[in-house]
Design a protein around this motif. Structure first.
Motif, PDB file in Angstrom:
ATOM      1  N   SER A   1      -0.247 -21.652   8.987  1.00  0.00           N
ATOM      2  CA  SER A   1      -0.540 -20.509   8.132  1.00  0.00           C
ATOM      3  C   SER A   1       0.757 -19.972   7.547  1.00  0.00           C
ATOM      4  CB  SER A   1      -1.263 -19.421   8.924  1.00  0.00           C
ATOM      5  OG  SER A   1      -0.439 -18.948   9.962  1.00  0.00           O
ATOM      6  N   SER A   2       0.606 -19.177   6.513  1.00  0.00           N
ATOM      7  CA  SER A   2       1.767 -18.552   5.908  1.00  0.00           C
ATOM      8  C   SER A   2       1.611 -17.046   5.984  1.00  0.00           C
ATOM      9  CB  SER A   2       1.939 -19.006   4.459  1.00  0.00           C
ATOM     10  OG  SER A   2       0.845 -18.560   3.689  1.00  0.00           O
ATOM     11  N   ALA A   3       2.691 -16.350   5.806  1.00  0.00           N
ATOM     12  CA  ALA A   3       2.676 -14.890   5.863  1.00  0.00           C
ATOM     13  C   ALA A   3       3.033 -14.335   4.493  1.00  0.00           C
ATOM     14  CB  ALA A   3       3.677 -14.397   6.900  1.00  0.00           C
ATOM     15  N   ILE A   4       2.369 -13.243   4.150  1.00  0.00           N
ATOM     16  CA  ILE A   4       2.717 -12.515   2.940  1.00  0.00           C
ATOM     17  C   ILE A   4       2.881 -11.044   3.321  1.00  0.00           C
ATOM     18  CG2 ILE A   4       1.507 -14.108   1.413  1.00  0.00           C
ATOM     19  CD1 ILE A   4      -0.674 -11.971   1.108  1.00  0.00           C
ATOM     20  N   THR A   5       3.563 -10.330   2.495  1.00  0.00           N
ATOM     21  CA  THR A   5       3.743  -8.900   2.707  1.00  0.00           C
ATOM     22  C   THR A   5       2.994  -8.161   1.611  1.00  0.00           C
ATOM     23  OG1 THR A   5       5.930  -9.267   3.653  1.00  0.00           O
ATOM     24  CG2 THR A   5       5.446  -7.047   2.861  1.00  0.00           C
ATOM     25  N   ILE A   6       2.203  -7.184   2.010  1.00  0.00           N
ATOM     26  CA  ILE A   6       1.502  -6.349   1.027  1.00  0.00           C
ATOM     27  C   ILE A   6       1.830  -4.890   1.316  1.00  0.00           C
ATOM     28  CG2 ILE A   6      -0.372  -8.001   0.700  1.00  0.00           C
ATOM     29  CD1 ILE A   6      -2.114  -6.125   2.418  1.00  0.00           C
ATOM     30  N   ARG A   7       1.721  -4.089   0.300  1.00  0.00           N
ATOM     31  CA  ARG A   7       1.923  -2.654   0.455  1.00  0.00           C
ATOM     32  C   ARG A   7       0.570  -1.963   0.286  1.00  0.00           C
ATOM     33  NH1 ARG A   7       7.243  -2.288   0.573  1.00  0.00           N
ATOM     34  NH2 ARG A   7       8.515  -3.585  -0.772  1.00  0.00           N
ATOM     35  N   LEU A   8       0.264  -1.101   1.238  1.00  0.00           N
ATOM     36  CA  LEU A   8      -0.975  -0.332   1.193  1.00  0.00           C
ATOM     37  C   LEU A   8      -0.629   1.137   1.047  1.00  0.00           C
ATOM     38  CD1 LEU A   8      -2.877  -1.953   4.212  1.00  0.00           C
ATOM     39  CD2 LEU A   8      -3.036  -2.573   1.802  1.00  0.00           C
ATOM     40  N   ASP A   9      -1.401   1.828   0.222  1.00  0.00           N
ATOM     41  CA  ASP A   9      -1.196   3.272   0.159  1.00  0.00           C
ATOM     42  C   ASP A   9      -1.661   3.857   1.492  1.00  0.00           C
ATOM     43  OD1 ASP A   9      -4.078   4.324  -0.103  1.00  0.00           O
ATOM     44  OD2 ASP A   9      -3.960   2.874  -1.743  1.00  0.00           O
ATOM     45  N   PRO A  10      -1.208   5.050   1.825  1.00  0.00           N
ATOM     46  CA  PRO A  10      -1.516   5.613   3.151  1.00  0.00           C
ATOM     47  C   PRO A  10      -3.011   5.668   3.476  1.00  0.00           C
ATOM     48  CG  PRO A  10       0.208   6.897   2.102  1.00  0.00           C
ATOM     49  CD  PRO A  10      -0.300   5.917   1.070  1.00  0.00           C
ATOM     50  N   GLU A  11      -3.854   6.027   2.514  1.00  0.00           N
ATOM     51  CA  GLU A  11      -5.290   6.117   2.790  1.00  0.00           C
ATOM     52  C   GLU A  11      -5.886   4.752   3.087  1.00  0.00           C
ATOM     53  OE1 GLU A  11      -9.062   7.231   3.599  1.00  0.00           O
ATOM     54  OE2 GLU A  11      -7.228   8.416   3.646  1.00  0.00           O
ATOM     55  N   LEU A  12      -5.530   3.745   2.318  1.00  0.00           N
ATOM     56  CA  LEU A  12      -6.038   2.397   2.569  1.00  0.00           C
ATOM     57  C   LEU A  12      -5.541   1.888   3.919  1.00  0.00           C
ATOM     58  CD1 LEU A  12      -7.725   0.047   1.592  1.00  0.00           C
ATOM     59  CD2 LEU A  12      -5.755  -0.755   0.272  1.00  0.00           C
ATOM     60  N   ASP A  13      -4.310   2.196   4.253  1.00  0.00           N
ATOM     61  CA  ASP A  13      -3.755   1.806   5.550  1.00  0.00           C
ATOM     62  C   ASP A  13      -4.553   2.446   6.689  1.00  0.00           C
ATOM     63  OD1 ASP A  13      -1.828   0.496   7.215  1.00  0.00           O
ATOM     64  OD2 ASP A  13      -0.822   2.431   7.478  1.00  0.00           O
ATOM     65  N   ARG A  14      -4.901   3.720   6.527  1.00  0.00           N
ATOM     66  CA  ARG A  14      -5.718   4.400   7.545  1.00  0.00           C
ATOM     67  C   ARG A  14      -7.098   3.756   7.656  1.00  0.00           C
ATOM     68  NH1 ARG A  14      -2.844   8.891   5.701  1.00  0.00           N
ATOM     69  NH2 ARG A  14      -4.320   9.349   4.043  1.00  0.00           N
ATOM     70  N   GLN A  15      -7.689   3.401   6.511  1.00  0.00           N
ATOM     71  CA  GLN A  15      -9.005   2.771   6.539  1.00  0.00           C
ATOM     72  C   GLN A  15      -8.957   1.426   7.255  1.00  0.00           C
ATOM     73  OE1 GLN A  15     -10.467   2.568   2.534  1.00  0.00           O
ATOM     74  NE2 GLN A  15     -10.651   4.776   2.338  1.00  0.00           N
ATOM     75  N   VAL A  16      -7.930   0.649   6.999  1.00  0.00           N
ATOM     76  CA  VAL A  16      -7.784  -0.647   7.677  1.00  0.00           C
ATOM     77  C   VAL A  16      -7.601  -0.432   9.176  1.00  0.00           C
ATOM     78  CG1 VAL A  16      -6.320  -2.688   7.928  1.00  0.00           C
ATOM     79  CG2 VAL A  16      -6.908  -1.860   5.641  1.00  0.00           C
ATOM     80  N   ALA A  17      -6.770   0.540   9.539  1.00  0.00           N
ATOM     81  CA  ALA A  17      -6.542   0.828  10.957  1.00  0.00           C
ATOM     82  C   ALA A  17      -7.835   1.277  11.639  1.00  0.00           C
ATOM     83  CB  ALA A  17      -5.457   1.888  11.102  1.00  0.00           C
ATOM     84  N   ARG A  18      -8.602   2.138  10.974  1.00  0.00           N
ATOM     85  CA  ARG A  18      -9.881   2.592  11.566  1.00  0.00           C
ATOM     86  C   ARG A  18     -10.858   1.430  11.719  1.00  0.00           C
ATOM     87  NH1 ARG A  18      -9.163   7.338   8.220  1.00  0.00           N
ATOM     88  NH2 ARG A  18     -10.535   6.425   6.657  1.00  0.00           N
ATOM     89  N   ALA A  19     -10.924   0.569  10.703  1.00  0.00           N
ATOM     90  CA  ALA A  19     -11.827  -0.585  10.781  1.00  0.00           C
ATOM     91  C   ALA A  19     -11.409  -1.510  11.920  1.00  0.00           C
ATOM     92  CB  ALA A  19     -11.836  -1.341   9.453  1.00  0.00           C
ATOM     93  N   ALA A  20     -10.120  -1.704  12.083  1.00  0.00           N
ATOM     94  CA  ALA A  20      -9.633  -2.566  13.164  1.00  0.00           C
ATOM     95  C   ALA A  20      -9.998  -1.972  14.520  1.00  0.00           C
ATOM     96  CB  ALA A  20      -8.122  -2.753  13.039  1.00  0.00           C
TER      97      ALA A  20
END
Length: 73
Positions: A3-22
């Motif tokens: 696999s390969s790795a990429i870096t993405i930037r998330l705005d704070p709200e999207l980051d919170r949504q991803v964290a909550r979903a996880a």
């Protein structure tokens, strides 16, 4: 499978949504993001195929989804 790795930037709200979903699903954040990318690519492929097939369908009288469902059902 390598696999390969990429870096993405998330705005704070999207980051919170991803964290909550996880947290809610017990999946890692990377799994949530990979699934979202897969879904977005599938949607883009569907939209592309639909755009390409619509002229053919319209030429045969299929103007709406209901027209298709009527003949398939």
């Amino acid at each position: 499978m390598k696999s390969s790795a990429i870096t993405i930037r998330l705005d704070p709200e999207l980051d919170r949504q991803v964290a909550r979903a996880a947290k809610r699903t017990g999946l890692r954040r990377s799994e949530i993001v990979r699934d979202a990318v897969r879904r977005q690519l599938a949607l883009a492929q569907f939209q592309d195929l639909r755009r390409r097939i619509m002229p053919l369908a319209e030429a045969r009288g299929y103007l709406t989804d209901e027209d298709v469902f009527r003949d398939v059902s």
